[in-house]
Design an enzyme around this catalytic site. Sequence first.
Site, PDB file in Angstrom:
ATOM      1  N   LYS A  73      59.016   7.742  19.621  1.00  0.00           N
ATOM      2  CA  LYS A  73      60.336   7.796  20.235  1.00  0.00           C
ATOM      3  C   LYS A  73      60.979   9.129  19.894  1.00  0.00           C
ATOM      4  CE  LYS A  73      61.075   2.801  20.050  1.00  0.00           C
ATOM      5  NZ  LYS A  73      61.978   1.704  19.587  1.00  0.00           N
TER       6      LYS A  73
ATOM      7  N   GLU B  69      65.522  15.792  19.201  1.00  0.00           N
ATOM      8  CA  GLU B  69      64.130  16.088  19.552  1.00  0.00           C
ATOM      9  C   GLU B  69      63.994  16.428  21.034  1.00  0.00           C
ATOM     10  OE1 GLU B  69      61.718  13.359  16.311  1.00  0.00           O
ATOM     11  OE2 GLU B  69      62.703  12.381  18.015  1.00  0.00           O
TER      12      GLU B  69
ATOM     13  N   ASN C 158      37.592  55.777  39.225  1.00  0.00           N
ATOM     14  CA  ASN C 158      36.933  55.536  37.930  1.00  0.00           C
ATOM     15  C   ASN C 158      36.596  54.053  37.775  1.00  0.00           C
ATOM     16  OD1 ASN C 158      37.205  58.232  37.325  1.00  0.00           O
ATOM     17  ND2 ASN C 158      38.891  57.968  35.884  1.00  0.00           N
TER      18      ASN C 158
ATOM     19  N   ASP D 164      30.832  58.160  38.901  1.00  0.00           N
ATOM     20  CA  ASP D 164      30.755  59.481  38.281  1.00  0.00           C
ATOM     21  C   ASP D 164      29.354  59.640  37.686  1.00  0.00           C
ATOM     22  OD1 ASP D 164      33.372  59.632  38.956  1.00  0.00           O
ATOM     23  OD2 ASP D 164      34.124  60.085  36.950  1.00  0.00           O
TER      24      ASP D 164
ATOM     25  N   HIS E  88      32.829  58.741  32.247  1.00  0.00           N
ATOM     26  CA  HIS E  88      33.837  59.770  32.498  1.00  0.00           C
ATOM     27  C   HIS E  88      33.451  61.005  31.702  1.00  0.00           C
ATOM     28  CE1 HIS E  88      38.049  61.413  32.863  1.00  0.00           C
ATOM     29  NE2 HIS E  88      37.798  60.979  34.073  1.00  0.00           N
TER      30      HIS E  88
ATOM     31  N   ILE F 133      64.622  31.802  24.986  1.00  0.00           N
ATOM     32  CA  ILE F 133      64.702  31.379  26.379  1.00  0.00           C
ATOM     33  C   ILE F 133      64.979  32.605  27.244  1.00  0.00           C
ATOM     34  CG2 ILE F 133      65.868  29.854  28.024  1.00  0.00           C
ATOM     35  CD1 ILE F 133      64.421  28.363  25.825  1.00  0.00           C
TER      36      ILE F 133
ATOM     37  N   ASP G 137      63.325  39.261  32.456  1.00  0.00           N
ATOM     38  CA  ASP G 137      64.159  38.671  31.403  1.00  0.00           C
ATOM     39  C   ASP G 137      65.143  39.748  30.953  1.00  0.00           C
ATOM     40  OD1 ASP G 137      65.246  37.287  29.302  1.00  0.00           O
ATOM     41  OD2 ASP G 137      63.495  37.499  27.997  1.00  0.00           O
TER      42      ASP G 137
END
Length: 746
Positions: free
Chosen positions: A167, A172, A303, A334, A347, A640, A695
């Site tokens: 519960k 909670e 590349n 390459d 490279h 949050i 955010d």
Amino acid sequence: MGSILAESWILSQQGASSSPFYEWRAQDLGGCLQGRVIRSRTWHKERFYRLQEDGLSVWFQRRIRRAPSQHICEPGPAVREGHQSEGLRRFGGAFAPARCLTIAFKGRRKNLDLAAPTAEEAQRWVRGLAKLRARLDAMNQRERLDQYPPWKSVGWAPGVEGGQDSKMSFKEIKSLLLMVNVDMNDMYAYRLFKECDRSNNERLEGPEIEEFLRRLLKRPELEEIFHRYSGEDRVLSAPELLEFLEDQGEDGATLARHELMTLDGFMMYLLSPEGAALDPAHTGVFQDMNQPLAHYFISSSHNTYLTDSQIGGPSSTEAYVRAFAQGCRCVELDCWEGPGGEPVIYHGHTLTSKILFRDVVQAVRDHAFTLSPYPVILSLENHCGLEQQATMARHLRSILGDMLVTQVLDSQNPEELPSPEQLKGRVLVKGKKLPAARSDEGRILSDREEEEEEEDDEEEAGAAEQRRRTPGRRVSQAKQISPELSALAVYCGATRLRTLRPAPPPPPPGQVSSLSERKAKKLIREAGNSFVRHNVHQLTRVYPLGLRMNSANYSPQEMWNSGCQLVALNFQTPGYEMDLNAGRFLINGQCGYVLKPACLRQPDTTFDPECPGPPRTTLTIQVLTAQQLPKLNAEKPNSIVDPLVRIEIHGVTSDCARKETNYVLNNGFNPRWGQTLQFQLRAPELALVRFVVEDYDTTSPNDFVGQFTLPLNSLKQGYRHIHLLSKDGASLSPATLFVHICIQGS
């Protein structure tokens, strides 16, 4: 372990130093499988895996004193059978190909290579993963929410985690809300808590907890729209549904045949592909594929062999496989002198690792046409001597066979570029070609020499100096072109583009010019319309400056505006530039070819991307709500997101704009904005629309949450859901934006 569960597994491995290899033993450990990890021929470790209830994640534990860890993977990974990965080719020799498979994940995550105890067991894995993928792909957004609600993504299930008595108190419940990215007002949260507390004992148990959480998933803004059209009876009749669909710009004849639609049906429709911002008619190949190659934007990689930095990162054939899986149709090789007479790819003058040229060609053969049937161009940067050039030509012919274009398709029009349709399943070579009148001993500039000669300003000189100081630098050999390799550059002979003023005569269509981003921008500024006309007939490849040591990208939009077809980007580097590339090639079946607008295909076009004319189109977007945005920091439950939405227009210079909403404080679960953003566009046929969620942060740059990019001409009007993608292009389902879109004008 039951066969049904065994056929529904998805495993993931992240952050390993090398591609892991697993030898699976046929052993049932109460719902677990025991595996042996092999990262080399001598390094072996035990592993245990158990499929979780969500069918998407696997519980993973080592046989040493460490806590178990959870690896979550996105739906729908690609599965390859046999020794079809670099890891299995290196370490899988002791296991029959029929026992082996590779699970390849999206983004930058490493492959998972597996060897089953028998070929039959391997096939069960393949079938099980295919079933799971098909099931997930068939789910609409509403069904995904029911199957995988947000509380499962944080490892919680009703009636299990709510303490010893199963519960949960209000405190909670508040902690659980923080876990699913919402900091709800205490008064509202407590009122909802009390409505669900049927036993009136200040604690919620199993069904009550689930009811509380499902109430969070309610969409009042959708209910409001539904009631606006349905009236007092709260059910959409056929005429009411038809009215709504017409307001959406849809042909509602088919859907409106149903006599009644409930609120649940209405919500399912808006969360389905038909309710998404991307026009479903544009998700398959819908464009004319019979025009010359120069009339298409072609998804192109720079590349391609690199998986990280161009200074010291690893090279891998897997990078080619991943590029093809993203719809890439032009890849770069390459090529340098290698030991034992075998050319290598890396490279040059850097610490990047080397891979064999022939292994890359084999990867092209095996994977180039898995996603798209349309032609692939191999852009060769050739630094090899004559002998190894002949070896390159021999490998291309022997490995690719009939895939390789070795002569013109139409002898009646040898100079005319063929179409993507004519070249289905074929591979073209782009490289230097010997002039017909020049002897075989004549010296021809290599592709890289040509590029360095063009880039003689101070910045590029600095890049050249960096290469000279890099340990392991090798002196390039004299650049002669072998007749064998020259003969394979049938439609893509590399050539220099020196100037467009005064207007030169049209070059032969079978020539390709390679330009740095700086040279291309200079041509756009100084000879905009001439450059556009040049690109009507001839392919142009644009590549990033050598100064981009961290393999950063430039914006491809400016190059597309002038009709450049092969706008090459570092596919291994996520960012808004690759978002634009993914958005450009999102349509037309993601086949890697998109037909250029008419103004970029007409020989006598007057279009100039620097002077596109007056505004022709008004785009109005009302940002309404968002749903279940991901937490950015799962280790901090009190963290949050404070989301804001930015809408960006990427097009001709005068159309480029960005506008954003206010931020919503402490709510990533169901934030509401209701703000309207408007844009005036002069060249809508070239515009991309990018939806970005960030955010908000007052003291540092905003953090990226998710995005979605698509062409304006593929954007549907009306009430639409935007299905957000992560930084590396993976789905963030069920995270969505809900918007209203209006497009007025031509």
